[in-house]
Design a protein around this motif. Structure first.
Motif, PDB file in Angstrom:
ATOM      1  N   LYS A 231      -2.227  43.955   5.166  1.00  0.00           N
ATOM      2  CA  LYS A 231      -2.034  44.295   3.761  1.00  0.00           C
ATOM      3  C   LYS A 231      -1.237  43.235   2.990  1.00  0.00           C
ATOM      4  O   LYS A 231      -1.537  42.930   1.851  1.00  0.00           O
ATOM      5  N   LYS A 232      -0.210  42.700   3.608  1.00  0.00           N
ATOM      6  CA  LYS A 232       0.674  41.751   2.922  1.00  0.00           C
ATOM      7  C   LYS A 232       0.574  40.331   3.460  1.00  0.00           C
ATOM      8  O   LYS A 232       1.382  39.483   3.098  1.00  0.00           O
ATOM      9  N   THR A 233      -0.393  40.046   4.308  1.00  0.00           N
ATOM     10  CA  THR A 233      -0.494  38.730   4.940  1.00  0.00           C
ATOM     11  C   THR A 233      -0.601  37.607   3.918  1.00  0.00           C
ATOM     12  O   THR A 233       0.148  36.629   3.980  1.00  0.00           O
TER      13      THR A 233
ATOM     14  N   GLU B  17       0.153  37.567   0.771  1.00  0.00           N
ATOM     15  CA  GLU B  17       1.384  37.492  -0.015  1.00  0.00           C
ATOM     16  C   GLU B  17       2.484  36.784   0.790  1.00  0.00           C
ATOM     17  O   GLU B  17       3.212  35.940   0.265  1.00  0.00           O
ATOM     18  N   ASP B  18       2.589  37.117   2.075  1.00  0.00           N
ATOM     19  CA  ASP B  18       3.581  36.472   2.944  1.00  0.00           C
ATOM     20  C   ASP B  18       3.305  34.976   3.064  1.00  0.00           C
ATOM     21  O   ASP B  18       4.232  34.161   3.029  1.00  0.00           O
ATOM     22  N   TRP B  19       2.031  34.607   3.225  1.00  0.00           N
ATOM     23  CA  TRP B  19       1.674  33.185   3.314  1.00  0.00           C
ATOM     24  C   TRP B  19       2.030  32.461   2.014  1.00  0.00           C
ATOM     25  O   TRP B  19       2.565  31.357   2.057  1.00  0.00           O
TER      26      TRP B  19
ATOM     27  N   ASN C 274       4.358  33.210  -0.062  1.00  0.00           N
ATOM     28  CA  ASN C 274       5.822  33.072  -0.091  1.00  0.00           C
ATOM     29  C   ASN C 274       6.287  31.967   0.847  1.00  0.00           C
ATOM     30  O   ASN C 274       7.184  31.191   0.501  1.00  0.00           O
ATOM     31  N   ARG C 275       5.686  31.890   2.037  1.00  0.00           N
ATOM     32  CA  ARG C 275       6.064  30.826   2.992  1.00  0.00           C
ATOM     33  C   ARG C 275       5.748  29.447   2.426  1.00  0.00           C
ATOM     34  O   ARG C 275       6.524  28.509   2.610  1.00  0.00           O
TER      35      ARG C 275
ATOM     36  N   GLN D 282       5.643  28.622  -0.778  1.00  0.00           N
ATOM     37  CA  GLN D 282       6.629  28.333  -1.828  1.00  0.00           C
ATOM     38  C   GLN D 282       7.987  27.983  -1.251  1.00  0.00           C
ATOM     39  O   GLN D 282       8.653  27.070  -1.733  1.00  0.00           O
ATOM     40  N   GLU D 283       8.410  28.678  -0.213  1.00  0.00           N
ATOM     41  CA  GLU D 283       9.718  28.417   0.392  1.00  0.00           C
ATOM     42  C   GLU D 283       9.770  27.072   1.096  1.00  0.00           C
ATOM     43  O   GLU D 283      10.824  26.427   1.142  1.00  0.00           O
TER      44      GLU D 283
ATOM     45  N   GLN E 211       1.937  26.672  -5.505  1.00  0.00           N
ATOM     46  CA  GLN E 211       1.316  27.986  -5.601  1.00  0.00           C
ATOM     47  C   GLN E 211      -0.201  27.801  -5.519  1.00  0.00           C
ATOM     48  O   GLN E 211      -0.900  27.911  -6.525  1.00  0.00           O
TER      49      GLN E 211
END
Length: 161
Positions: free
Chosen positions: A57-59, A61-63, A65-66, A68-69, A76
């Protein structure tokens, strides 16, 4: 993007395959940003074989974020989930960045053929100068003095202009 066509053409200066999203995938993203841009396909072996990738579900979104970090300036890219041959593939589109080199956790990469190469110090400095609109001749040499200038050469140069 025509996934079947990209897969049949294989890896290139603008396409890279990764079985999973890992540190090497992040390096490829930075390398594409520092070159002409490109596509990173997650769930594809380097041979072009579709292995698929598990996407929860959030994969994505997590990628995002990773990415960007890990990048500076923060990237983006476009992240697209696709089904191919009954398996999930994630396509990440990276646009080139013209405002200076992008680092991935403090290291700079560029795309050369089908590989990601570390950028040299000289390449990084040159990219920063190009992005700033300055060149080496716009820099002040702190140890130079007026006496270092050859007034005869300056007069000759001005006379030609």
């Amino acid at each position: 993007m025509n996934l079947a066509r990209v897969l049949s053409q294989g890896e290139s200066e603008t396409v890279e395959f990764k079985a999973s999203f890992n540190d090497e995938a992040l390096e490829a993203i930075g390398a594409f940003a520092n070159a002409g841009g490109g596509w990173l396909l997650i769930g594809v072996e380097s041979t072009g074989t579709i292995s698929g990738v598990s996407v929860g579900k959030k994969t994505l979104e997590d990628w995002a974020n990773r990415i960007q970090e890990a990048t500076d300036p923060r990237l983006q890219p476009s992240i697209i989930r696709a089904e191919y041959a009954g398996k999930t593939v994630v396509a990440i589109r990276v646009e080139p960045v013209a405002t200076g080199p992008v680092s991935v956790r403090g290291r700079f990469f560029r795309r050369v053929g089908r590989t990601n190469q570390r950028m040299s110090h000289e390449e990084i400095v040159q990219r920063l100068l190009n992005a700033s609109g300055l060149s080496w001749d716009a820099s002040v040499e702190p140890q130079a003095a007026w006496e270092d200038l050859d007034k005869g050469r300056i007069r000759d140069h001005v006379a030609v202009i």
